[in-house]
Write a protein that holds these residues in place. Structure first.
Motif, PDB file in Angstrom:
ATOM      1  N   ASP A 155      -0.823 -12.065  -2.315  1.00 49.23           N
ATOM      2  CA  ASP A 155       0.323 -11.538  -3.065  1.00 49.23           C
ATOM      3  C   ASP A 155       1.136 -10.577  -2.194  1.00 49.23           C
ATOM      4  O   ASP A 155       2.369 -10.515  -2.318  1.00 49.23           O
ATOM      5  N   ASP A 158       3.346 -12.656  -0.006  1.00 44.35           N
ATOM      6  CA  ASP A 158       4.491 -13.167  -0.768  1.00 44.35           C
ATOM      7  C   ASP A 158       5.547 -12.075  -0.950  1.00 44.35           C
ATOM      8  O   ASP A 158       6.758 -12.344  -0.895  1.00 44.35           O
ATOM      9  N   ALA A 159       5.076 -10.840  -1.164  1.00 41.42           N
ATOM     10  CA  ALA A 159       6.014  -9.724  -1.326  1.00 41.42           C
ATOM     11  C   ALA A 159       6.801  -9.488  -0.047  1.00 41.42           C
ATOM     12  O   ALA A 159       8.005  -9.179  -0.084  1.00 41.42           O
ATOM     13  N   LEU A 188       7.403  -1.650   0.413  1.00 40.91           N
ATOM     14  CA  LEU A 188       6.399  -2.710   0.307  1.00 40.91           C
ATOM     15  C   LEU A 188       5.011  -2.162  -0.008  1.00 40.91           C
ATOM     16  O   LEU A 188       4.260  -2.754  -0.786  1.00 40.91           O
TER      17      LEU A 188
END
Length: 360
Positions: A155, A158-159, A188
């Motif tokens: 994840d 993907d970020a 982030l």
């Protein structure tokens, strides 16, 4: 095999023995082991013989080779006689077991500008192959990718891809003001501390260069965003950075592929992901400038390849026609690297004990 246990936590010894027993059932312990459990936040003296296992965040006190576990509350099911262990807790016990067995898995992520998006393809391939990652060490943008994977797994990757416009803008603006780099990293990663990442997932180490000595400086604690900024400070392109009063610069200057850092951190199996391909020999009207740029890139490629020779598995994808500065091509670089990532991921998986295809 026998596990000798030292308890410096105040937790009932019988409960820790149950935790060790659960861990042994998940790992092939082929040698006697000695583990010392300490409570997060304490400052115990170093132990020359025992593996130090922190229960809770170690803060600034984690030493190379230490392992980090969830805090006592999260560990409770593994400490109890009839506790039900969740997948996340099972993964934590797996990290402890591999540390006791001398089978920790480390992933080295090189610097390389926009080429570093290729690391996303490799980490996704490792996830598909079922490779458990214990420690990530990265230089430059590799440090950011390692921290994101440690924090949120795929994840987090993907970020990063979703934020490619912000990363591209930060790379451009930071030529004038490097503040943009840290702001992008904070967007982030948030305010997480590097030391806290190992509580719920793999450990993450950001490598920068100590400008006073020229040596690689592995960062194990402190704000992750600031550590990433320190690792992404190439002199002449971005402004100077400091860490605890020391002037530091991009980790690519001292250890662009931090395999040795991972070995020092206790990784027995190391995969190196090199996002620094050999440059193409493209014709140019400005021959002197083009030759100088190509020579610098060729030097970076060869140094990176030499550092990666100490790894057990190497992922070095061909990334033509993309350039070091093609920040707008994040998704395309991942797509270019992806078909090349599965084979080295499977090679690393085959080296793990009790994995299908592992040597006897």
């Amino acid at each position: 095999m026998t596990v000798t246990l030292d308890n410096e936590t105040g937790i009932d010894r019988a409960a820790l023995l149950r935790l060790v027993s659960r861990t042994k059932r998940r790992t092939a312990l082929l040698r006697p082991a000695h583990v010392r459990f300490v409570r997060g936040g304490d400052r115990p003296p170093p132990s020359p013989t025992a593996l130090t296992a922190w229960i809770g965040s170690p803060g600034r006190h984690r030493a190379p080779g230490d392992v980090v576990l969830p805090d006592e509350r999260a560990l409770a099911p593994a400490l109890a006689e009839d506790g039900v262990v969740s997948p996340a807790l099972d993964a934590a016990l797996g990290r402890l077991g591999r540390a006791l067995a001398g089978a920790r898995v480390g992933i080295a992520l090189s610097g390389g500008g926009a080429w570093c998006y290729a690391h996303v393809a490799f980490l996704r391939a490792l996830d598909r192959a079922g490779v458990p990652v214990d420690i990530l060490a990265g230089s430059s943008l590799g440090a950011a990718i390692g921290a994101l994977y440690a924090q949120r797994g795929v994840d987090g990757l993907d970020a990063l891809l979703a934020a490619w416009r912000r990363v591209r803008l930060a790379a451009a603006v930071s030529v004038v003001s490097s503040r943009a780099l840290e702001l992008a990293a904070r967007h982030l990663l948030g305010d997480v501390d590097l030391a806290d990442l190992g509580v719920a997932g793999p450990l993450a180490v950001a490598v920068c260069t100590d400008l006073a000595t020229g040596d690689a400086l592995p960062l194990r604690h402190g704000p992750a965003a600031a550590a990433v900024r320190a690792s992404c400070g190439f002199p002449g392109v971005y402004g100077p950075a400091s860490w605890e009063g020391r002037p530091v610069a991009d980790g690519a200057l001292s250890e662009n592929v931090p395999v040795r850092t991972l070995r020092a951190e206790g990784a027995s199996l190391v995969a190196a992901s090199i996002a620094f391909p050999a440059p193409d020999a493209a014709p140019s009207r400005f021959r002197r400038v083009a030759d100088a740029a190509r020579a610098a890139l060729l030097f970076g490629h060869r140094v990176s390849a030499r550092l990666a020779e100490e790894a057990d598995v190497v992922f070095a994808p061909a990334l033509s026609p993309f350039r070091l500065t093609d920040w707008h091509c994040a998704h395309a670089i991942v797509d270019r690297a992806a078909p090349q990532a599965d084979a080295p991921a499977r090679r690393l998986a085959a080296l793990l004990p009790h994995h299908p295809g592992a040597p006897p």
